[in-house]
Design a protein around this motif. Structure first.
Motif, PDB file in Angstrom:
ATOM      1  N   ASP A   2       2.718   1.966  -0.176  1.00  0.00           N
ATOM      2  CA  ASP A   2       3.205   2.434   1.114  1.00  0.00           C
ATOM      3  C   ASP A   2       2.020   2.604   2.078  1.00  0.00           C
ATOM      4  O   ASP A   2       0.853   2.598   1.683  1.00  0.00           O
ATOM      5  CB  ASP A   2       4.073   3.699   0.986  1.00  0.00           C
ATOM      6  CG  ASP A   2       3.269   4.906   0.570  1.00  0.00           C
ATOM      7  OD1 ASP A   2       2.076   4.975   0.883  1.00  0.00           O
ATOM      8  OD2 ASP A   2       3.855   5.787  -0.071  1.00  0.00           O
ATOM      9  N   GLN A   3       2.392   2.756   3.344  1.00  0.00           N
ATOM     10  CA  GLN A   3       1.379   2.743   4.407  1.00  0.00           C
ATOM     11  C   GLN A   3       0.309   3.821   4.212  1.00  0.00           C
ATOM     12  O   GLN A   3      -0.891   3.565   4.348  1.00  0.00           O
ATOM     13  CB  GLN A   3       2.103   2.929   5.747  1.00  0.00           C
ATOM     14  CG  GLN A   3       1.231   2.778   6.968  1.00  0.00           C
ATOM     15  CD  GLN A   3       0.662   1.361   7.087  1.00  0.00           C
ATOM     16  OE1 GLN A   3       1.204   0.409   6.535  1.00  0.00           O
ATOM     17  NE2 GLN A   3      -0.466   1.237   7.767  1.00  0.00           N
ATOM     18  N   GLU A   4       0.776   5.029   3.862  1.00  0.00           N
ATOM     19  CA  GLU A   4      -0.147   6.153   3.743  1.00  0.00           C
ATOM     20  C   GLU A   4      -1.172   5.905   2.628  1.00  0.00           C
ATOM     21  O   GLU A   4      -2.367   6.114   2.790  1.00  0.00           O
ATOM     22  CB  GLU A   4       0.653   7.407   3.411  1.00  0.00           C
ATOM     23  CG  GLU A   4      -0.019   8.685   3.827  1.00  0.00           C
ATOM     24  CD  GLU A   4       0.883   9.861   3.522  1.00  0.00           C
ATOM     25  OE1 GLU A   4       0.380  10.860   3.014  1.00  0.00           O
ATOM     26  OE2 GLU A   4       2.113   9.742   3.757  1.00  0.00           O
ATOM     27  N   GLU A   7      -3.702   3.244   3.593  1.00  0.00           N
ATOM     28  CA  GLU A   7      -4.770   3.743   4.465  1.00  0.00           C
ATOM     29  C   GLU A   7      -5.795   4.562   3.688  1.00  0.00           C
ATOM     30  O   GLU A   7      -6.995   4.423   3.874  1.00  0.00           O
ATOM     31  CB  GLU A   7      -4.180   4.581   5.605  1.00  0.00           C
ATOM     32  CG  GLU A   7      -3.759   3.689   6.754  1.00  0.00           C
ATOM     33  CD  GLU A   7      -2.861   4.396   7.750  1.00  0.00           C
ATOM     34  OE1 GLU A   7      -2.938   5.637   7.848  1.00  0.00           O
ATOM     35  OE2 GLU A   7      -2.070   3.700   8.422  1.00  0.00           O
ATOM     36  N   LEU A   8      -5.267   5.387   2.792  1.00  0.00           N
ATOM     37  CA  LEU A   8      -6.149   6.210   1.975  1.00  0.00           C
ATOM     38  C   LEU A   8      -7.020   5.317   1.084  1.00  0.00           C
ATOM     39  O   LEU A   8      -8.223   5.520   0.937  1.00  0.00           O
ATOM     40  CB  LEU A   8      -5.306   7.156   1.110  1.00  0.00           C
ATOM     41  CG  LEU A   8      -6.062   8.240   0.367  1.00  0.00           C
ATOM     42  CD1 LEU A   8      -6.795   9.153   1.338  1.00  0.00           C
ATOM     43  CD2 LEU A   8      -5.094   9.060  -0.486  1.00  0.00           C
TER      44      LEU A   8
END
Ligand code: FES
Length: 152
Positions: A2-4, A7-8
């Protein structure tokens, strides 16, 4: 991913690639092993200083590798300093299950901390070797096998 998490993942890899922790030699290591990734020719050396109680007093790495392998080694060394051999083996098993997608539906990965972002590599089999190179090498170093480790 997922996007989060993506990014992490990018943040963690960039940070640890740019300023890898424990990227150095140890003066008189008690244990050492060399690892090699046959897919790309990259290699890594892991050095350990174990005390009489079986605690990892110091751990470091050197070598050449991609951002993922370097970030993984950097996080691994940060996490394992001060841990016992048994704890290091347990964390290795959990990390290995994470990147090879063997944790099942409700994984308890709290103890992996930031290492959890490497869960994303299971979608990319070639990257699994990058992420696990330092770990296989560390396990061999723990058992003080001085032969070269090749990621399976
Ligand atoms: Fe060589 Fe990742 S490409 S270790």
């Amino acid at each position: 991913m997922d996007q989060e998490l993506r990014e992490l993942y990018q943040q963690v890899i960039l940070d640890h690639n740019k300023s890898p922790r424990n990227f150095r030699l140890i003066d008189h290591p008690t244990n050492h092993a060399e690892g090699y990734n046959p897919l790309c020719g990259d290699n890594i050396n892991v050095f350990l200083s174990l005390n009489d109680e079986g605690i990892i007093e110091d751990i470091s790495f050197q070598g050449s590798g991609c951002a993922i392998s370097k970030a993984s080694a950097s996080l691994m060394t940060s996490m394992l300093k001060g841990k016992s051999v048994e704890e290091a083996e347990r964390i290795f098993n959990k990390f290995h299950e994470l990147v090879t997608d063997k944790l099942g539906d409700n994984p308890d990965i709290d103890e992996l901390g930031k290492l959890a972002v490497f869960g994303g590599v299971r979608e990319f089999p070639a990257r699994v070797k990058c992420a696990s190179l330092a770990w296989h090498t560390m396990i061999n170093a723990l058992h003080n096998k001085n032969e070269k480790v090749v990621t399976e």
